[in-house]
Design a protein around this motif. Structure first.
Motif, mmCIF file in Angstrom:
data_model
loop_
_atom_site.group_PDB
_atom_site.id
_atom_site.type_symbol
_atom_site.label_atom_id
_atom_site.label_comp_id
_atom_site.label_asym_id
_atom_site.label_seq_id
_atom_site.Cartn_x
_atom_site.Cartn_y
_atom_site.Cartn_z
ATOM 1 N N SER A 245 1.096 -1.059 0.103
ATOM 2 C CA SER A 245 -0.148 -0.055 -0.074
ATOM 3 C C SER A 245 0.732 1.136 0.096
ATOM 4 O O SER A 245 1.754 1.281 0.771
ATOM 5 N N LEU A 246 0.475 2.078 -1.046
ATOM 6 C CA LEU A 246 1.265 3.275 -0.857
ATOM 7 C C LEU A 246 1.223 4.051 0.356
ATOM 8 O O LEU A 246 2.127 4.638 0.696
ATOM 9 N N THR A 247 0.152 4.148 1.058
ATOM 10 C CA THR A 247 -0.147 4.831 2.222
ATOM 11 C C THR A 247 0.245 4.059 3.353
ATOM 12 O O THR A 247 0.818 4.841 4.540
ATOM 13 N N ILE B 231 -8.988 8.815 -11.451
ATOM 14 C CA ILE B 231 -9.700 7.675 -11.914
ATOM 15 C C ILE B 231 -9.187 6.397 -10.815
ATOM 16 O O ILE B 231 -9.944 5.795 -10.343
ATOM 17 N N TRP B 232 -7.751 6.506 -10.729
ATOM 18 C CA TRP B 232 -7.309 5.407 -10.065
ATOM 19 C C TRP B 232 -7.532 5.862 -8.298
ATOM 20 O O TRP B 232 -8.176 4.525 -7.773
ATOM 21 N N MET B 233 -7.612 7.135 -8.294
ATOM 22 C CA MET B 233 -7.769 7.417 -6.598
ATOM 23 C C MET B 233 -9.160 6.942 -6.184
ATOM 24 O O MET B 233 -9.282 6.702 -5.064
ATOM 25 N N ALA B 234 -10.114 7.057 -7.241
ATOM 26 C CA ALA B 234 -11.509 6.746 -6.930
ATOM 27 C C ALA B 234 -11.514 5.305 -6.295
ATOM 28 O O ALA B 234 -12.478 5.072 -5.354
ATOM 29 N N GLY B 235 -11.048 4.360 -6.744
ATOM 30 C CA GLY B 235 -10.820 2.991 -6.226
ATOM 31 C C GLY B 235 -9.799 2.821 -5.033
ATOM 32 O O GLY B 235 -9.957 1.995 -4.526
ATOM 33 N N ALA B 236 -8.852 3.601 -4.920
ATOM 34 C CA ALA B 236 -7.777 3.681 -4.232
ATOM 35 C C ALA B 236 -8.243 3.872 -2.581
ATOM 36 O O ALA B 236 -7.539 3.671 -1.678
ATOM 37 N N ILE B 237 -9.524 4.598 -2.493
ATOM 38 C CA ILE B 237 -9.966 5.125 -1.359
ATOM 39 C C ILE B 237 -10.374 3.997 -0.286
ATOM 40 O O ILE B 237 -10.479 4.237 0.836
ATOM 41 N N ARG B 238 -10.765 2.943 -1.032
ATOM 42 C CA ARG B 238 -11.139 1.737 -0.093
ATOM 43 C C ARG B 238 -9.767 1.099 0.751
ATOM 44 O O ARG B 238 -8.781 1.389 0.033
ATOM 45 N N GLY C 166 0.504 -2.716 -6.981
ATOM 46 C CA GLY C 166 -0.165 -3.598 -8.176
ATOM 47 C C GLY C 166 -1.543 -3.036 -8.840
ATOM 48 O O GLY C 166 -1.642 -3.083 -9.926
ATOM 49 N N GLY C 167 -2.268 -2.425 -7.873
ATOM 50 C CA GLY C 167 -3.499 -1.762 -8.441
ATOM 51 C C GLY C 167 -3.087 -0.472 -9.423
ATOM 52 O O GLY C 167 -3.967 -0.632 -10.405
ATOM 53 N N LEU C 168 -2.399 -0.155 -9.175
ATOM 54 C CA LEU C 168 -1.733 1.162 -9.995
ATOM 55 C C LEU C 168 -1.180 0.765 -10.936
ATOM 56 O O LEU C 168 -1.415 1.254 -12.103
ATOM 57 N N VAL C 169 -0.125 -0.366 -11.029
ATOM 58 C CA VAL C 169 0.194 -0.986 -12.338
ATOM 59 C C VAL C 169 -0.955 -1.316 -13.324
ATOM 60 O O VAL C 169 -0.867 -1.146 -14.347
#
Length: 95
Positions: A23-25, A53-60, A67-70
């Motif tokens: 996780s990045l954070t 667009i990526w951040m919208a899914g990354a907030i969960r 990997g999600g970012l890739v």
């Protein structure tokens, strides 16, 4: 490529094994300023993309993985011979 950018933005991660589940954070402990710098450097390396667009899914919870970012980048950045595809280690653990 992404792991190198992570280390530039957050040198403390140099000794960690960054995986697709990192996780990045949480695991890499990037704050908002480091995330902004990270995404700017990614854009400089592979081209413009909408991080929103990526951040919208990354907030969960645990949604902000490398990997999600890739996977996101592979869908939004057209593959071209002069554009390096994002790379990340897929084995090991951050713990």
């Amino acid at each position: 490529m992404l792991t190198e950018i992570i280390v530039v933005v957050r040198p403390e991660t140099a000794m960690l094994q960054v995986t697709d589940q990192s996780s990045l954070t949480v695991d890499l402990a990037m704050d908002s300023l480091q995330l902004a710098e990270f995404f700017e450097r990614v854009r400089e390396s592979i081209g413009e993309f909408d991080v929103g667009i990526w951040m919208a899914g990354a907030i969960r919870p645990r949604g902000d993985t490398v990997g999600g970012l890739v996977q996101h980048l592979l869908t939004v950045i057209p593959e071209a011979p002069d554009v390096p595809l994002p790379a990340v280690a897929v084995s090991g653990s951050m713990r």
